[in-house]
Design a protein around this motif. Structure first.
Motif, PDB file in Angstrom:
ATOM      1  N   GLU A   1     -10.031  42.561  63.905  1.00 24.08           N
ATOM      2  CA  GLU A   1     -11.096  42.858  62.389  1.00 24.08           C
ATOM      3  C   GLU A   1     -10.683  41.979  61.639  1.00 24.08           C
ATOM      4  O   GLU A   1      -9.424  41.490  61.220  1.00 24.08           O
TER       5      GLU A   1
ATOM      6  N   THR B   1     -17.667  40.390  54.292  1.00 32.61           N
ATOM      7  CA  THR B   1     -18.024  40.590  55.464  1.00 32.61           C
ATOM      8  C   THR B   1     -16.920  40.939  56.512  1.00 32.61           C
ATOM      9  O   THR B   1     -15.896  40.504  56.230  1.00 32.61           O
TER      10      THR B   1
ATOM     11  N   TYR C   1     -14.246  42.334  66.486  1.00 31.04           N
ATOM     12  CA  TYR C   1     -14.488  41.851  67.752  1.00 31.04           C
ATOM     13  C   TYR C   1     -14.057  42.884  68.894  1.00 31.04           C
ATOM     14  O   TYR C   1     -13.478  43.842  68.717  1.00 31.04           O
TER      15      TYR C   1
ATOM     16  N   THR D   1     -15.905  41.738  60.142  1.00 30.57           N
ATOM     17  CA  THR D   1     -16.225  41.472  61.781  1.00 30.57           C
ATOM     18  C   THR D   1     -15.324  42.244  62.473  1.00 30.57           C
ATOM     19  O   THR D   1     -14.201  42.136  62.378  1.00 30.57           O
TER      20      THR D   1
ATOM     21  N   ILE E   1     -20.498  42.478  63.235  1.00 31.52           N
ATOM     22  CA  ILE E   1     -20.457  42.003  61.974  1.00 31.52           C
ATOM     23  C   ILE E   1     -21.331  42.657  60.937  1.00 31.52           C
ATOM     24  O   ILE E   1     -22.405  42.926  60.880  1.00 31.52           O
TER      25      ILE E   1
ATOM     26  N   THR F   1     -19.613  42.262  69.644  1.00 36.16           N
ATOM     27  CA  THR F   1     -19.002  41.942  68.179  1.00 36.16           C
ATOM     28  C   THR F   1     -19.892  42.641  67.134  1.00 36.16           C
ATOM     29  O   THR F   1     -21.037  42.417  67.111  1.00 36.16           O
TER      30      THR F   1
END
Length: 192
Positions: free
Chosen positions: A79, A70, A74, A72, A61, A59
């Motif tokens: 997303e 932010t 995965y 992220t 970040i 993942t």
């Protein structure tokens, strides 16, 4: 943490290995990188305040400091973007997008071009690829908007249609039909 060893490189980079197994690498431009003792957890803090973290499960970040956002990503391809105003966007691997706005309205954008918005009061708006729109209100009423007409359906069976030329047609649950011209004049009424 205690430093086990420190190495300075000719390019200005400095690497510190801590006794707990972490590696810290400092770059001349102010960016620094921390590699966790597991060798899989990596945090890079950039000179502009951005921070990128890579977790053991891959993942990623990424925090954008200027935008206070932010992002992220995965390992399965999902997303998630979280904005400073509270908006959250999910971008799925199949192309679908789900946006949750600060007022908790949820908008789904499907890969076939359809859209669906769910408002906090329970109202649901669906937009088809051709631009036609269906609105389902929390009071049981339903509206359909097309390029030819707007139609409202009421729980008692009444259906009111307004055509693009301004003509209105109301069909009541009792079977009565009333038609008005664009100026509101009744041109037909089948009172039962």
């Amino acid at each position: 943490e205690e430093i086990e060893r420190e190495t300075a490189y000719p390019d200005g980079k400095v690497e510190k290995v801590l006794k707990n197994g972490c590696h810290l690498i400092f770059f001349p431009n102010g960016t620094w990188k921390k590699v966790g003792s597991d060798g899989k957890t990596i945090t890079i803090t950039f000179f502009n305040g951005d921070v990128k973290q890579v977790m053991p499960d891959q993942t990623v970040i990424y925090y954008y400091a200027d935008a206070k956002t932010t992002h992220t990503t995965y390992s399965d391809g999902l997303e998630v973007l979280q904005f400073s105003n509270g908006q959250i966007e999910k971008h799925y691997p199949d192309g679908k997008k789900e946006i949750t706005f600060p007022d908790q309205t949820i908008k789904n954008l499907f890969t076939d071009g359809q859209e669906e918005s769910i408002f906090p009061d329970g109202t649901i708006v669906r937009v088809q690829r051709d631009g036609s729109k269906t609105i389902e209100f929390n009071n049981g009423q339903r509206e359909l908007h097309t390029s030819q007409f707007k139609r409202r359906e009421y729980p008692d069976g009444t259906v009111k249609t307004v055509y693009v030329n301004g003509q209105q047609e109301t069909k009541y649950g009792s079977g009565r039909v009333r038609v008005k011209d664009k100026d509101g004049n009744i041109i037909m009424d089948t009172k039962l």
